[in-house]
Enzyme design. Sequence first.
Site, mmCIF file in Angstrom:
data_model
loop_
_atom_site.group_PDB
_atom_site.id
_atom_site.type_symbol
_atom_site.label_atom_id
_atom_site.label_comp_id
_atom_site.label_asym_id
_atom_site.label_seq_id
_atom_site.Cartn_x
_atom_site.Cartn_y
_atom_site.Cartn_z
ATOM 1 N N ASP A 1 0.814 -1.213 0.000
ATOM 2 C CA ASP A 1 0.000 0.000 0.000
ATOM 3 C C ASP A 1 0.852 1.270 0.000
ATOM 4 O OD1 ASP A 1 1.042 0.022 2.566
ATOM 5 O OD2 ASP A 1 -0.892 -0.220 3.570
ATOM 6 N N ASP B 1 -10.907 1.558 -2.464
ATOM 7 C CA ASP B 1 -9.966 1.263 -1.388
ATOM 8 C C ASP B 1 -9.543 -0.200 -1.350
ATOM 9 O OD1 ASP B 1 -8.425 1.705 0.866
ATOM 10 O OD2 ASP B 1 -10.036 2.586 2.045
ATOM 11 N N GLU C 1 -4.113 9.487 8.820
ATOM 12 C CA GLU C 1 -4.701 8.403 9.597
ATOM 13 C C GLU C 1 -3.677 7.676 10.471
ATOM 14 O OE1 GLU C 1 -8.088 6.041 7.631
ATOM 15 O OE2 GLU C 1 -6.850 6.679 5.946
#
Length: 634
Positions: free
Chosen positions: A178, A398, A453
Site C-alpha cells: 500500500d 480502497d 490516519e
Amino acid sequence: MPAQARFRATVLTLCSALLATAATALPARAETASWEVSAHNGPTAVVGLDPDDGRPTLAVRRDGRTVIEPSPVGLVTENVDLSGGLSLTGRSDRTITERYEAATGKSRIRNVKMAESRFSFRGTGGARLDLVVRAAADGVAYRYVLPDTGTTGDVLREASAFTLPTGSDAVIGPYRPDNELRFTRYGAAAAPTGSYMMQALFRTAGGYALVAESDLTGSYAGARLTHDAGSSTYRVALWNDEPVEVSGGALTTPWRAIVTGDLATVTESTFTDDLAPASRIRDTSWVRPGPALWTWLAGGKEAGVSLEAQKKYVDYAAERGWPYEVVDAGWYFLPDQWDVIDPDWQRTSWIPELVRYAADRGVGIHVWLHYTLLTDPVEREKWLSTLEKWGVKGVKIDFMDSESQARMRWYDEVLQSTADHHLLVNFHGSTIPKGMQRTWPHVLTFEGVGGEEKRTNTAEHLAALPFTRNVIGSMDFTPGAFHRPYRPNVGSDAGELGLSVLYESGIQNLAGTPESYDARPEARRYLEQIPAAWEETRLLTGDPGVSAVLARRAADGRWFIGGTFAGAAHTVDVPMRLGAGRWLVETVTDGPSGLVREPHVVSGGDTLSVPVVTDGGFAAIACRWYAGRTACDD
C-alpha cells in the site's frame, strides 16, 4: 661460471624473452563501448556495453559529475538471458516535443522536450532487445522493448539497478503493497538490507536523483527496490518476484526514471507525468478538482451510516465554499451489520437524497467503495452506472493493496469504466501515480502514503514527502485534522494548516471536524481560500527529512505557501522567490493563544523571517501589494 649455472642462466633468459614476446602478442583488453543521450541544459545518459561479456549498463552524469554510476540494465526471460551476451545492431534517434494541460498536479501547462535514442541489441539465438532511453532537462529514463516475445517467453526478472557514487545519501521508505510506510534518511550504503519503495531520493555528488516509475499498466507488474546493507546499489525487483506474463507480439515495459538536478528541479519536476501517454479522455470538461470535507476522521463509522450527519457536513462544506463532501465506508452496509452489503442497496440507499440535497447547495458527493465490488465486470457496471445515474461525482476506491500484474490489469479496466461513467477517482490502499494522472486525468489523487490516519508518523516523514512521494503525483495525505492527538506536529496548528498547501492533491480531503475549524478561525479563513488547482509550484527552501517550504500559484495570481520543519523551535529565513515587485505576505504562525495572522510587505527575492515551534510549520498567502492593501482576500 660452471656449465650447470651457465645452462640455468640461458634457460631463464630464453623464458623471459618468450614471456615478453607472448605478452606483447596478447591483444589489449578492449574498452567498454559507450554512447550518450543528452538534453540541453540537462543530464546525460551514458549507455555502455562490455566487450567481453556483452553486458549493457547505463550511467547518468550532470555538469561533468556522476549522478548514477554505470549500472546494469537488461531483462531475463524464461527462454533467454538478455542482460548479457548482447551486441549492438543499431541506434535511432528522435526529439519529442509536446505541450499538454494537466487537470491536477504542480502546474497546469506542461511543455515537454526530450531526446530519445533506441538501442537495438541482439542476444543468444538471435533474440532481440531494444533499450529506449530519454533525456530531458530534469531527468533520464529508460525502458525495454521485446520486439517478439514469442521467442523470449515470460519475463522472469530485470537486471535493472541504480549504483550510487560513494558517499551518497538516501531518503527512502520500506516497501509495502500500500506504499504507506515512513520515509527515513540514511547514508545510501548504510541503509538496512531490505525492500524499499520505488520513489527513492538520493543526494549524490552530481546532484539529487529521485528514482521512480512511469507508464505502468496491466501489461507488466509494479516494482520495488532491494538493497543489501553496505552496498551502494539498489536493484529493481518485480512484484513478489513473480514472472510477468506475455502473450506474444511485442512487450514494452514501464519507464525506469531518474529525476535529477538540484533540489528545486527535482521537487518541481513533472518528468514522470511527461513520460506517460497522452490523455485517453477526449472531453475533460467534467474533471473538476477541488477541496472536500472528508468525514471519516471527523465522524467515523457513525457518520458513514447517517444521512442526517452527512447533510450537516454538506452544509458545512457549502458554507466554506468547498465543492465536495466525501461519504466514507458504511453507506451501503446493512444498518445493524457493518460488514454486510445490503442486497437491496440500489433501492434503499439514502445517497440519492443526499446528492439532491448537496446539489441544491453547490456541493458534489463522492462515495467510498471497496475494490472487490468492482472486480466482476457485470457487478462493476451495476455499481458505477447506478452511481452515475444518482448524480454522484466521484468514487474513493480502497484496499487494492497489490501491484501485481493481475491487479494492474484491474486498474486498466476500472480506469476505463470510471471514465465512461464520468466518475472522478481517488485510489486508497493503492499503487502510486506513476504517470497515470496524465493518461487518465479523472484520477484526482492516490493515497499510497503514510498520511493523517497513521499514528506513527514523524516530523521527519512530513518533511520528506514533498521531495519523494509527492514529486510524482497527487497525494491524499488528508491534512487539516487539528483534532487528532497522534499527528507529529500536534503542537503546531500552523504546521498542520501549511500541509494543505505543502502537499498537492487533486481533491484535497480536509480531515478535521467542523468544531475544530470553528475553534481556529484563522485556519478556517485560510482553508476557505484554497483554490481548486495550481498553475505553478516553486520550492522556496528545504532539506529532505528536515524542512520543506513550497509556494503554489493560483489562477488569480496569489501564491499559497506551506512549510513544515523537524526539530527545535527556531526562526526560518524563507526566500521569496515569487517574482519581481512588491508583495503582501500574510503569514499564519503559532502564537501563545492560538494561530496568529500577520501581514508583511516584501520585495520579490527578499528573505522573510518566520518563527516556527518545535516540529512545527506555518502557512501563508502572498498577493501583489498596493498602498492601503492589508489582506489578500480584499
